[in-house]
Design an enzyme around this catalytic site. Structure first.
Site, short mmCIF file in Angstrom:
data_model
loop_
_atom_site.label_atom_id
_atom_site.label_comp_id
_atom_site.label_asym_id
_atom_site.label_seq_id
_atom_site.Cartn_x
_atom_site.Cartn_y
_atom_site.Cartn_z
N CYS A 13 0.87 -1.28 -0.18
CA CYS A 13 -0.57 -0.21 -0.23
C CYS A 13 1.00 1.21 0.12
O CYS A 13 0.42 2.61 -1.07
CB CYS A 13 -1.05 0.05 0.93
SG CYS A 13 -1.93 1.61 1.18
N CYS B 114 -7.01 -3.01 5.84
CA CYS B 114 -7.79 -2.33 5.88
C CYS B 114 -9.11 -3.18 5.26
O CYS B 114 -10.76 -2.69 5.63
CB CYS B 114 -7.43 -1.33 5.00
SG CYS B 114 -6.62 -1.59 3.44
#
Length: 371
Positions: free
Chosen positions: A116, A213
């Site tokens: 990410c 997430c």
């Protein structure tokens, strides 16, 4: 005045980062990165069209990218009187999800947070910053950047040893270091919370996110199976001498070094030693069977001029593992060979190995094998 795009997660670190940047005289644009549904709404800054906003449905829970986190970030932005936008990065997050699922199905242990940072926070977010004329991209990572006599800044560990996140930033492009800001890296986490309370931010006592997430349930194996329902990774659990001691319902349940939840009772502690994706076998053994003295890593990234000779360093094999004295060598094919002074336990293919010199990040790569 420099314009800064700040990645805001709705947590205390990025929220206080916004305050610190304002105190330093920057113009701050808060950005929340979501992988939710698209919305037709759009925004402009200085007459330039920004990326589309995403759905803010209150029931759209996705861990640290949930609608409630977006609202926390928005409230902080309102409190600090800075513009705030939520970016729809559904397609880009899809790439990370595909990587995550694929790694588990081939017996490796992925690190989506590093990806990410590489692909989104210090990848796509720079594209966004360029689109709005921003000079810098900032995050709430606990790491530091220090000027060098020549070349880009050095990436260093944060001063709070318990929260240091320099490891997860090793894959950022060296050419981007000049345009990165890491405002909280010079602070202890306790001080950051105190600052948040002092300036009246509601997130001062908000707990840190401990979840991936997009796996808000915390059960990654269920997520992998839902994404790959037609892939059968079940097989045998065997000991290091080849004795079959049980069956498992999928190699995605396991990672190197795992002790709990093996699915078999051995009468003494046993650990996952290796995972064989071709035979779909999970090999377990005693702790000494986990010991490794060297590893090989690929897909390397260097934040210094890559050394041409073997060099001494301290190497970390996981985010929460201490750095260990080692000798590293960049091979002719670009891969990284690391020899440790003492044997390590739990070297997992798919995780990153990161080389440090003192508190400075030199570079690293993705572990392919160990011996």
């Amino acid at each position: 005045m420099s314009r800064v795009v700040l990645a805001m997660s709705g947590g205390v670190d990025s929220s206080v980062a916004a305050h610190l940047l304002l105190e330093q005289g920057h113009e701050v644009i808060g950005v929340f990165m979501r992988h939710g549904e698209e919305s037709p709404v759009a925004c402009t800054v200085d007459g330039k069209m920004l990326l589309p906003l995403v759905s803010e449905r209150p029931d759209h829970k996705q861990g640290c990218c949930s609608a409630s986190d977006a609202e926390d970030a928005r409230r902080v932005a309102d409190n600090l009187d800075i513009p705030f936008f939520a970016l729809n990065l559904q397609q880009e997050f899809g790439r990370i999800i595909d990587y995550f699922v694929e790694e588990y199905t081939i017996g490796r242990t992925p690190n989506p947070c590093v990806m990410c940072n590489n692909w989104l926070k210090f990848g796509k977010l720079f594209d966004y910053a360029d689109s709005v004329g921003a000079d810098f991209v900032a995050t709430g990572h606990y790491a530091r950047l220090t000027p060098q006599p020549s070349g880009p800044p050095a990436l260093r560990r944060g001063v709070d040893d318990g929260k240091d996140q320099a490891y997860v930033l090793f894959g950022v492009g060296r050419e981007l270091l000049d345009r990165m800001l890491l405002p909280v890296g010079d602070y202890q986490k306790s001080h950051i919370r105190e600052l948040a309370g002092h300036i009246g931010l509601r997130v001062a006592e908000k707990k840190d996110s401990q979840e991936i997430c997009f796996v808000s349930s915390g059960r990654h194996e269920e997520f992998v199976r839902a994404k790959r329902p037609d892939v059968d990774t079940s097989g045998a659990i065997v000991t290091t001498d080849g004795r079959v001691v049980g069956q498992h319902d999928g190699i995605e349940r396991y990672t190197i070094g795992q002790r709990k939840g093996l699915g078999v009772a051995m009468g003494e502690p046993y650990f996952v030693v290796t995972i064989d994706p071709e035979e779909r076998r999970v090999v377990i053994g005693k702790k000494e069977d986990l010991a490794r003295s060297s590893l090989l890593a690929g897909q390397t990234n260097w934040l210094i001029d890559p050394p041409t000779e073997p060099f001494a360093c301290e190497a970390k094999i996981r985010y929460n593992s201490p750095p260990q004295p080692a000798t590293a060598t960049i091979l002719p094919d670009g891969r990284l060979a690391v020899e440790f002074e003492e044997r390590l336990f739990g070297v997992a293919p798919g995780q990153a190995v990161v080389c440090f010199e003192g508190d400075r990040v030199l570079g690293g790569g993705w572990i392919e094998s160990s011996s």
